[in-house]
Design a protein around this motif. Structure first.
Motif, PDB file in Angstrom:
ATOM      1  N   ARG A  14       0.918  -1.164   0.022  1.00  0.00           N
ATOM      2  CA  ARG A  14      -0.091  -0.176  -0.060  1.00  0.00           C
ATOM      3  C   ARG A  14       0.820   1.062   0.100  1.00  0.00           C
ATOM      4  NH1 ARG A  14      -2.797  -1.825   4.626  1.00  0.00           N
ATOM      5  NH2 ARG A  14      -4.157  -3.374   3.925  1.00  0.00           N
ATOM      6  N   TYR A  15       1.858   1.109   0.662  1.00  0.00           N
ATOM      7  CA  TYR A  15       2.904   2.411   0.802  1.00  0.00           C
ATOM      8  C   TYR A  15       3.542   2.645  -0.543  1.00  0.00           C
ATOM      9  CZ  TYR A  15       7.139   4.919   1.572  1.00  0.00           C
ATOM     10  OH  TYR A  15       8.345   5.932   1.569  1.00  0.00           O
ATOM     11  N   HIS A  16       3.911   1.675  -1.074  1.00  0.00           N
ATOM     12  CA  HIS A  16       4.408   1.743  -2.577  1.00  0.00           C
ATOM     13  C   HIS A  16       3.452   2.196  -3.623  1.00  0.00           C
ATOM     14  CE1 HIS A  16       8.483   0.719  -1.507  1.00  0.00           C
ATOM     15  NE2 HIS A  16       8.158  -0.227  -0.895  1.00  0.00           N
ATOM     16  N   MET A  17       2.217   1.805  -3.446  1.00  0.00           N
ATOM     17  CA  MET A  17       1.209   2.050  -4.357  1.00  0.00           C
ATOM     18  C   MET A  17       0.852   3.648  -4.140  1.00  0.00           C
ATOM     19  SD  MET A  17      -1.608  -0.725  -4.086  1.00  0.00           S
ATOM     20  CE  MET A  17      -2.730  -0.142  -4.879  1.00  0.00           C
ATOM     21  N   ASP A  18       0.757   4.124  -2.951  1.00  0.00           N
ATOM     22  CA  ASP A  18       0.638   5.749  -2.503  1.00  0.00           C
ATOM     23  C   ASP A  18       2.057   6.513  -3.298  1.00  0.00           C
ATOM     24  OD1 ASP A  18      -0.529   7.878  -1.433  1.00  0.00           O
ATOM     25  OD2 ASP A  18       1.224   7.804  -0.069  1.00  0.00           O
ATOM     26  N   ARG A  19       2.832   5.846  -3.111  1.00  0.00           N
ATOM     27  CA  ARG A  19       4.001   6.838  -3.947  1.00  0.00           C
ATOM     28  C   ARG A  19       4.160   6.883  -5.216  1.00  0.00           C
ATOM     29  NH1 ARG A  19       7.484   9.661  -0.668  1.00  0.00           N
ATOM     30  NH2 ARG A  19       9.149   9.138  -2.278  1.00  0.00           N
ATOM     31  N   TYR A  20       3.479   5.680  -5.712  1.00  0.00           N
ATOM     32  CA  TYR A  20       3.542   5.623  -7.202  1.00  0.00           C
ATOM     33  C   TYR A  20       2.408   6.384  -7.814  1.00  0.00           C
ATOM     34  CZ  TYR A  20       3.759   3.665 -11.889  1.00  0.00           C
ATOM     35  OH  TYR A  20       3.869   3.298 -13.214  1.00  0.00           O
ATOM     36  N   GLU A  25       6.141   9.763  -6.970  1.00  0.00           N
ATOM     37  CA  GLU A  25       7.570   9.591  -6.518  1.00  0.00           C
ATOM     38  C   GLU A  25       7.985   7.959  -5.997  1.00  0.00           C
ATOM     39  OE1 GLU A  25       8.387  12.286  -3.503  1.00  0.00           O
ATOM     40  OE2 GLU A  25       7.861  13.811  -4.694  1.00  0.00           O
ATOM     41  N   PRO A  26       7.887   7.116  -6.960  1.00  0.00           N
ATOM     42  CA  PRO A  26       8.250   5.832  -6.595  1.00  0.00           C
ATOM     43  C   PRO A  26       9.511   5.609  -6.150  1.00  0.00           C
ATOM     44  CG  PRO A  26       8.220   5.895  -9.240  1.00  0.00           C
ATOM     45  CD  PRO A  26       8.040   7.302  -8.533  1.00  0.00           C
ATOM     46  N   GLU A  27       9.493   4.581  -5.208  1.00  0.00           N
ATOM     47  CA  GLU A  27      10.808   4.365  -4.500  1.00  0.00           C
ATOM     48  C   GLU A  27      11.521   3.064  -5.019  1.00  0.00           C
ATOM     49  OE1 GLU A  27      10.207   4.104  -0.307  1.00  0.00           O
ATOM     50  OE2 GLU A  27      10.034   6.606  -0.218  1.00  0.00           O
ATOM     51  N   ILE A  28      10.536   2.178  -5.692  1.00  0.00           N
ATOM     52  CA  ILE A  28      11.077   0.934  -6.033  1.00  0.00           C
ATOM     53  C   ILE A  28      10.747   0.755  -7.492  1.00  0.00           C
ATOM     54  CG2 ILE A  28      10.949  -0.373  -3.890  1.00  0.00           C
ATOM     55  CD1 ILE A  28       8.466  -1.513  -4.707  1.00  0.00           C
ATOM     56  N   TYR A  31       9.357  -4.095 -11.468  1.00  0.00           N
ATOM     57  CA  TYR A  31       9.754  -5.358 -11.117  1.00  0.00           C
ATOM     58  C   TYR A  31       9.623  -5.634  -9.854  1.00  0.00           C
ATOM     59  CZ  TYR A  31      12.443  -9.463 -11.043  1.00  0.00           C
ATOM     60  OH  TYR A  31      13.014 -10.862 -10.549  1.00  0.00           O
ATOM     61  N   GLU A  32      10.328  -4.901  -8.906  1.00  0.00           N
ATOM     62  CA  GLU A  32      10.255  -5.042  -7.403  1.00  0.00           C
ATOM     63  C   GLU A  32       8.980  -5.050  -6.721  1.00  0.00           C
ATOM     64  OE1 GLU A  32      14.620  -2.966  -5.832  1.00  0.00           O
ATOM     65  OE2 GLU A  32      13.169  -1.697  -6.778  1.00  0.00           O
ATOM     66  N   TYR A  33       7.908  -4.120  -7.475  1.00  0.00           N
ATOM     67  CA  TYR A  33       6.860  -4.137  -6.897  1.00  0.00           C
ATOM     68  C   TYR A  33       5.932  -5.504  -7.384  1.00  0.00           C
ATOM     69  CZ  TYR A  33       1.849  -2.744  -6.750  1.00  0.00           C
ATOM     70  OH  TYR A  33       0.321  -2.812  -6.464  1.00  0.00           O
ATOM     71  N   ASP A  34       6.199  -5.599  -8.673  1.00  0.00           N
ATOM     72  CA  ASP A  34       5.581  -7.248  -9.121  1.00  0.00           C
ATOM     73  C   ASP A  34       6.225  -8.301  -8.082  1.00  0.00           C
ATOM     74  OD1 ASP A  34       4.709  -5.838 -11.028  1.00  0.00           O
ATOM     75  OD2 ASP A  34       5.785  -6.391 -12.662  1.00  0.00           O
TER      76      ASP A  34
END
Length: 64
Positions: A14-20, A25-28, A31-34
């Motif tokens: 959820r954190y990474h979805m929000d960043r993206y 401003e994605p942090e990963i 591929y890493e998300y997948d």
């Protein structure tokens, strides 16, 4: 693999979805998300099997 690990992984995703999606401003990498999503699916499958086995065991004890 337990429920706590599953919940922590969901929070991380959820954190990474929000960043993206919201902050742009994605942090990963994608591929890493997948990979995180694949890990989540595997954990979910394992939890379902464990819970189903536990249900079957408890049901057997109650019937017997």
């Amino acid at each position: 693999m337990d429920q706590r690990e599953y919940e922590l992984l969901k929070t991380e995703i959820r954190y990474h979805m929000d960043r993206y999606y919201n902050q742009d401003e994605p942090e990963i990498s994608d591929y890493e998300y997948d990979q995180l999503m694949l890990q989540l699916k595997q954990l979910k499958k394992g939890l379902f099997r464990f819970n189903n086995y536990q249900y079957q065991t408890n049901r057997y004890v109650l019937i017997k």
